[in-house]
Every structure is written in structure tokens, then in C-alpha cells.
Design an enzyme around this catalytic site. Structure first.
Site, mmCIF file in Angstrom:
data_model
loop_
_atom_site.group_PDB
_atom_site.id
_atom_site.type_symbol
_atom_site.label_atom_id
_atom_site.label_comp_id
_atom_site.label_asym_id
_atom_site.label_seq_id
_atom_site.Cartn_x
_atom_site.Cartn_y
_atom_site.Cartn_z
ATOM 1 N N HIS A 161 0.181 -18.895 6.713
ATOM 2 C CA HIS A 161 1.184 -17.845 6.910
ATOM 3 C C HIS A 161 2.355 -18.415 7.681
ATOM 4 O O HIS A 161 2.242 -18.658 8.877
ATOM 5 C CB HIS A 161 0.574 -16.691 7.728
ATOM 6 N N HIS A 210 0.718 -8.321 11.382
ATOM 7 C CA HIS A 210 0.006 -7.109 10.963
ATOM 8 C C HIS A 210 -1.067 -6.716 11.983
ATOM 9 O O HIS A 210 -1.711 -7.582 12.574
ATOM 10 C CB HIS A 210 -0.684 -7.326 9.606
ATOM 11 N N ASN A 241 1.316 -1.575 -7.041
ATOM 12 C CA ASN A 241 0.148 -1.123 -7.828
ATOM 13 C C ASN A 241 -0.026 0.364 -7.601
ATOM 14 O O ASN A 241 0.472 0.907 -6.613
ATOM 15 C CB ASN A 241 -1.105 -1.857 -7.338
ATOM 16 N N MET A 299 -0.044 -1.190 4.824
ATOM 17 C CA MET A 299 -0.690 -1.667 6.061
ATOM 18 C C MET A 299 0.316 -2.192 7.085
ATOM 19 O O MET A 299 -0.019 -3.010 7.939
ATOM 20 C CB MET A 299 -1.694 -2.772 5.722
ATOM 21 N N SER A 300 1.554 -1.750 6.978
ATOM 22 C CA SER A 300 2.582 -2.233 7.925
ATOM 23 C C SER A 300 3.615 -1.137 8.112
ATOM 24 O O SER A 300 3.365 0.030 7.834
ATOM 25 C CB SER A 300 3.251 -3.491 7.352
ATOM 26 N N HIS A 356 -5.346 -8.799 -3.953
ATOM 27 C CA HIS A 356 -4.126 -9.283 -3.297
ATOM 28 C C HIS A 356 -3.286 -10.088 -4.285
ATOM 29 O O HIS A 356 -2.064 -10.049 -4.269
ATOM 30 C CB HIS A 356 -4.528 -10.125 -2.088
ATOM 31 N N ALA A 415 5.350 -4.089 0.453
ATOM 32 C CA ALA A 415 4.677 -3.737 -0.800
ATOM 33 C C ALA A 415 3.703 -2.620 -0.453
ATOM 34 O O ALA A 415 3.124 -2.624 0.633
ATOM 35 C CB ALA A 415 3.925 -4.929 -1.362
ATOM 36 N N TYR A 426 -3.930 -5.524 11.291
ATOM 37 C CA TYR A 426 -5.272 -5.927 10.843
ATOM 38 C C TYR A 426 -5.610 -7.372 11.196
ATOM 39 O O TYR A 426 -6.757 -7.789 11.104
ATOM 40 C CB TYR A 426 -5.466 -5.684 9.333
ATOM 41 N N GLU A 427 -4.607 -8.145 11.625
ATOM 42 C CA GLU A 427 -4.904 -9.526 12.033
ATOM 43 C C GLU A 427 -5.591 -9.568 13.402
ATOM 44 O O GLU A 427 -6.095 -10.604 13.801
ATOM 45 C CB GLU A 427 -3.611 -10.343 12.078
ATOM 46 N N SER A 462 6.276 -8.396 1.031
ATOM 47 C CA SER A 462 5.928 -9.032 -0.249
ATOM 48 C C SER A 462 6.975 -8.621 -1.274
ATOM 49 O O SER A 462 7.372 -7.467 -1.328
ATOM 50 C CB SER A 462 4.576 -8.552 -0.740
HETATM 51 N N1 HPA Z 1 -2.984 -0.120 -0.389
HETATM 52 C C1 HPA Z 1 -2.589 -0.562 0.813
HETATM 53 N N2 HPA Z 1 -1.677 -1.496 0.971
HETATM 54 C C2 HPA Z 1 -1.115 -2.020 -0.127
HETATM 55 C C3 HPA Z 1 -1.487 -1.599 -1.414
HETATM 56 C C4 HPA Z 1 -2.470 -0.595 -1.546
HETATM 57 O O1 HPA Z 1 -2.853 -0.161 -2.656
HETATM 58 N N3 HPA Z 1 -0.733 -2.314 -2.289
HETATM 59 C C5 HPA Z 1 0.060 -3.130 -1.559
HETATM 60 N N4 HPA Z 1 -0.165 -2.958 -0.245
#
Ligand code: HPA
Length: 281
Positions: free
Chosen positions: A62, A84, A236, A212-213, A248, A114, A86-87, A31
Site C-alpha cells: 500500500h 482505513h 458493484n 468502508m471509508s 476486491h 468506491a 479496518y486496518e 479506488s
Molecule cells: N461494500 C462495501 N464497500 C465496498 C463495496 C461493497 O459492496 N464495493 C466497494 N467498496
């Protein structure tokens, strides 16, 4: 694990039949770099769905494809859209594209993502050079009979993120006057964002950013002897560090805002990496 190898060979054959391109750098676009390909002199693209046996995303809308071309004369294969855990894919499928890019000839893996900021000094919108990682919360992609053709059974992990590549990226950021933090990336499975207690745990364990990656991809690439570097965009502050709930949408909007700077740093870094690879020859 013969199935994993068979699947990989099948994908590799399928790609080689369609594309005649030897990348030096494999770039995973997270991202914030969704539009990065406009920085490339693109010579070919290949949708994941055109590759026999490739794990195709179940998430509607996607798009996923390999983009082949040049960044400042450096031959690059970029992954636009990653797979990912989680998919719902097995870890061997999640890292299949990474292994495939190595088999296409890439020597360097440039990871981007990200992530949530865990370090209390961080703020949203910063970039972080990954200096090390914690992948222990997700299954290892190396579990199962070892694929000897790819690497050894017990790979060393003492320098996953290559020191020289880190030096080049830091130097590039300095020259471009782009602020760059350094830190440890921790991967959790997602897809839920973390709870405040989990974020406190991550901080106690020494993490600076959470996502998460990425870490599983680095494990697979390290196994194959690739030189790895990575940059996280801190979209964030992680859960519990501000009063706001996470969404998201917020992550994506922040990513769009920082995109021009992130793109500039990646392009400058790839150019520097390309020069350094040439000098080594
Ligand atoms: N946590 C997990 N994955 C993320 C986050 C987060 O706060 N921000 C962007 N990807």
C-alpha cells in the site's frame, strides 16, 4: 485527547519543514482514481513514511503519499492512499491526514471512493454524488475531549456536503455529459463485505451506497469547518443484489474501467470549484 493534538502538531511541523505549498483543495483519491496524479501538474510529493508520527499503512504494497500540485491552476493536495479503520488504527489516526490537509490551508475537501450500490435503480459502473451520509455504524473521530483548536464540541451536521459544491459538480457533469446519480453514503467498518441481510438493513435506513471509508473523514472535516463534496464510484451492486459473490479484484477491475470518466469529472469539478472560490474573494 492531548495526545491527538500533539501527534497532529508534530505531523504538521514535519510537513511544513519539508513542503512549502498552500493547497486550496484537499483531494482524497479512492479506488478508480489511483492514477489521478497524472492529471496534476505535480510540484512535490511526500511519502507518509517521511512524516514524523504519521499512521503508516500496515498493508504490504500500500503506497501512501501526499501529492502537491495544480489541477487547472487550482492548488491541490491529493492523498494517494488513505488510512482505513479496518486496518486497526484508532479513528483519530484514520482522520489525521484530513486534519493535516486542513492545517496546510485547504478550504475544500473533495472525497472519492468506491462503493457498493444499495439503491435498486443503480448499476455497477455509475458515479454517485454524495448528498448526505450515515456514519453511525463507525466510531466518531470526535469522541474524547474536544480539540477546541479544530472546532466546537457539538458541530452542526445539517449540510455536511456543501450545497454550492454539489451544484457545481452536477453542472460540470451535465456539461461533460457524464451521468451522475445522487445519494446517501453509509459507512460500515468492513473489511468483510456485507451480508444480504445487512444490505437490506442499509436500504431500509435510506442508504443508496455502502463503503468502508469517507463518512468518518467528512465528520472530521465538518468539525473543522471545511466545505465538503464527494463522489462515489459504484463498483458493484451490493451483496445479495446479484447472484455473484463479491471480490476486491472485481471492485478494482471495475474501478480501472471507469477511471477515465471519473478523472475527467473530478478535474472539471475542481476547475469549477477553483473559479467559484476566486469569485468569492
Ligand atoms: N461494500 C462495501 N464497500 C465496498 C463495496 C461493497 O459492496 N464495493 C466497494 N467498496
Amino acid at each position: 485527547m492531548e495526545k491527538t493534538w500533539e501527534k497532529l502538531s508534530k505531523c504538521c511541523k514535519s510537513v511544513k519543514k519539508k513542503i512549502d505549498f498552500q493547497p486550496k483543495v484537499a483531494l482524497v483519491l479512492g479506488s478508480g482514481l489511483g492514477d489521478y496524479v497524472k492529471e496534476m501538474k505535480v510540484t512535490a510529493t511526500l511519502d507518509y513514511s517521511e512524516i514524523d508520527g504519521f499512521p503508516v499503512s500496515t498493508v504490504p504494497g500500500h503506497k501512501g503519499r501526499f501529492v502537491f500540485g495544480y489541477v487547472k491552476k487550482v492548488p491541490v493536495v491529493a492523498m494517494q492512499g488513505r488510512v482505513h479503520y479496518y486496518e486497526g488504527y484508532p479513528m483519530t489516526d484514520v482522520v489525521l491526514p484530513i486534519r493535516l490537509m486542513r492545517m496546510m490551508g485547504a478550504e475544500v475537501l473533495f472525497l472519492t471512493n468506491a462503493a457498493g450500490g444499495v439503491n435498486e435503480r443503480f448499476h455497477a459502473g455509475q458515479l454517485m454524488l454524495i448528498k448526505d451520509q450515515i456514519s453511525s455504524f463507525v466510531p466518531s473521530p470526535l469522541v474524547g475531549p474536544n480539540l477546541d483548536k479544530l472546532g466546537v464540541r457539538f458541530p452542526d451536521m445539517s449540510e455536511i456536503y456543501d450545497r454550492e459544491l454539489r451544484r457545481l459538480i452536477k453542472k460540470t457533469a451535465k456539461e461533460m455529459e457524464i451521468p451522475l446519480e445522487k445519494g446517501v453514503y453509509l459507512q460500515l467498518t468492513g473489511p468483510a463485505y456485507e451480508s444480504p441481510a445487512e444490505i437490506r438493513m442499509c436500504r431500509l435506513l435510506g442508504a443508496d451506497a455502502v463503503g468502508m471509508s469517507t463518512a468518518c473523514e467528512a465528520v472530521a472535516a465538518n468539525h473543522m469547518g471545511m466545505r465538503i463534496c464527494g463522489i462515489s464510484f459504484i463498483s458493484n451492486l451490493a451483496c445479495g443484489m446479484t447472484d455473484q459473490p463479491l471480490s476486491h479484484k472485481e471492485v478494482q477491475e471495475a474501478a480501472d474501467r471507469v477511471a477515465p470518466l471519473f478523472e475527467k469529472l473530478v478535474t472539471g469539478s475542481i476547475a469549477a470549484i477553483g473559479r467559484s472560490l476566486k469569485q468569492k474573494k
